[in-house]
Design a protein around this motif. Sequence first.
Motif, PDB file in Angstrom:
ATOM      1  N   SER A  94     -14.730 -12.795  15.304  1.00 13.77           N
ATOM      2  CA  SER A  94     -14.095 -14.083  15.575  1.00 13.77           C
ATOM      3  C   SER A  94     -12.785 -14.244  14.822  1.00 13.77           C
ATOM      4  O   SER A  94     -12.022 -15.178  15.079  1.00 13.77           O
ATOM      5  CB  SER A  94     -15.040 -15.220  15.167  1.00 13.77           C
ATOM      6  OG  SER A  94     -15.139 -15.268  13.748  1.00 13.77           O
ATOM      7  N   GLY A  95     -12.539 -13.380  13.877  1.00 14.91           N
ATOM      8  CA  GLY A  95     -11.301 -13.477  13.106  1.00 14.91           C
ATOM      9  C   GLY A  95     -11.428 -14.309  11.851  1.00 14.91           C
ATOM     10  O   GLY A  95     -10.497 -14.389  11.051  1.00 14.91           O
ATOM     11  N   ARG A  96     -12.604 -14.934  11.643  1.00 14.11           N
ATOM     12  CA  ARG A  96     -12.781 -15.733  10.425  1.00 14.11           C
ATOM     13  C   ARG A  96     -12.753 -14.855   9.180  1.00 14.11           C
ATOM     14  O   ARG A  96     -12.407 -15.301   8.094  1.00 14.11           O
ATOM     15  CB  ARG A  96     -14.109 -16.501  10.488  1.00 14.11           C
ATOM     16  CG  ARG A  96     -14.013 -17.796  11.260  1.00 14.11           C
ATOM     17  CD  ARG A  96     -15.343 -18.527  11.265  1.00 14.11           C
ATOM     18  NE  ARG A  96     -16.359 -17.746  11.974  1.00 14.11           N
ATOM     19  CZ  ARG A  96     -17.596 -17.562  11.529  1.00 14.11           C
ATOM     20  NH1 ARG A  96     -17.963 -18.091  10.397  1.00 14.11           N
ATOM     21  NH2 ARG A  96     -18.450 -16.850  12.236  1.00 14.11           N
ATOM     22  N   LEU A  97     -13.154 -13.608   9.367  1.00 15.76           N
ATOM     23  CA  LEU A  97     -13.108 -12.654   8.261  1.00 15.76           C
ATOM     24  C   LEU A  97     -12.111 -11.562   8.628  1.00 15.76           C
ATOM     25  O   LEU A  97     -12.299 -10.836   9.590  1.00 15.76           O
ATOM     26  CB  LEU A  97     -14.496 -12.035   8.042  1.00 15.76           C
ATOM     27  CG  LEU A  97     -14.574 -10.893   7.030  1.00 15.76           C
ATOM     28  CD1 LEU A  97     -14.285 -11.400   5.623  1.00 15.76           C
ATOM     29  CD2 LEU A  97     -15.943 -10.228   7.079  1.00 15.76           C
ATOM     30  N   ASN A  98     -11.016 -11.482   7.857  1.00 14.45           N
ATOM     31  CA  ASN A  98     -10.024 -10.434   8.087  1.00 14.45           C
ATOM     32  C   ASN A  98      -9.976  -9.518   6.867  1.00 14.45           C
ATOM     33  O   ASN A  98      -9.300  -9.801   5.891  1.00 14.45           O
ATOM     34  CB  ASN A  98      -8.650 -11.049   8.360  1.00 14.45           C
ATOM     35  CG  ASN A  98      -7.618  -9.983   8.676  1.00 14.45           C
ATOM     36  OD1 ASN A  98      -7.852  -8.788   8.464  1.00 14.45           O
ATOM     37  ND2 ASN A  98      -6.479 -10.406   9.187  1.00 14.45           N
ATOM     38  N   LEU A  99     -10.710  -8.434   6.970  1.00 17.35           N
ATOM     39  CA  LEU A  99     -10.846  -7.533   5.815  1.00 17.35           C
ATOM     40  C   LEU A  99      -9.524  -6.905   5.406  1.00 17.35           C
ATOM     41  O   LEU A  99      -9.318  -6.596   4.238  1.00 17.35           O
ATOM     42  CB  LEU A  99     -11.850  -6.434   6.153  1.00 17.35           C
ATOM     43  CG  LEU A  99     -13.293  -6.889   6.299  1.00 17.35           C
ATOM     44  CD1 LEU A  99     -14.156  -5.777   6.880  1.00 17.35           C
ATOM     45  CD2 LEU A  99     -13.849  -7.325   4.951  1.00 17.35           C
TER      46      LEU A  99
END
Length: 272
Positions: A182-187
């Motif tokens: 979802s893009g909430r986590l961008n490593l």
Amino acid sequence: MIVQITDDFDLQKIADSGQCFRVKAFDDGTYRFITGDQILYIKQAESENYEISCNEADWNRIWYPYFDLDRSYREVRGRIGPRDKYMLAAAENGLGIRILRQDPWEMLITFIISQQKTIPAIKSAVETLAVNYGTQLKTDREELYSFPSPQQLSGITEEILREYKLGYRAPYVLDAVNQAASGRLNLYALASLSDKKLFEALKQVNGVGEKVSNCICLFAYGRTRLAPVDTWIKKVIEQKYKGKNPFPKYKDGAGIMQQYIFYYAQTHKGEF
DNA sequence: TATCAGGGCCTAG
DNA sequence: CTAGGCCCTGAT
């Protein structure tokens, strides 16, 4: 082509050091590494010379940093004091290990899976994900699969993950997939954070505690000041260091020392 | 066949 | 802060 590597470098020890789970060793001494959709076959030719399957540009851009070749491990080993016999023995035993800079997404999922599993069990779980959801790649030696991206894993369910023997880790992996897809986590954006903030950010993912977060910081982001404490390291700290963690004093060599000790404990089970 | 521990984490108390 | 539960596998 041939490359020369003058610092500590031992393919077998790197492959067996418990930080990478998809490296393959061939009978002729060749080792295969894969990161993203990039594949490297590498074999020691003689002494410091290695035969590699990629061109010079890819070696410099991808694999040189992957093997952390800008750092002198010889210098780091030299920091061990003469009184610390156990650390000296571990570093001698592990001479040639390097801390790999692996893909953050692959490390996140891999180390979520790793909890309460043996290394062979981790390998088989990761391989199952790759075979079923990764991209098929072909070389003149083999067919293999990349580690699946968040998008490739986005349709997976808890039921499927449990079929893959992930057990209670299934919802953890699902949470990570959902956050990343979802893009909430961008490593990749986290790479600019300080060690402490990166460590805390990773712990926001369900199923990522202190140990797993430290592993990701070390094995994906090259944060060598961090030294994960797992059950093996915990035993060594208790039995050899009177309960006092010996790693922080090595500063940016802490994670490397931890890896020497981990490998030493693995290769000397029962004779601490 | 039975038992134990494995590169832990989460929740409850 | 600690105790218990968790899924299953590999090792003995």
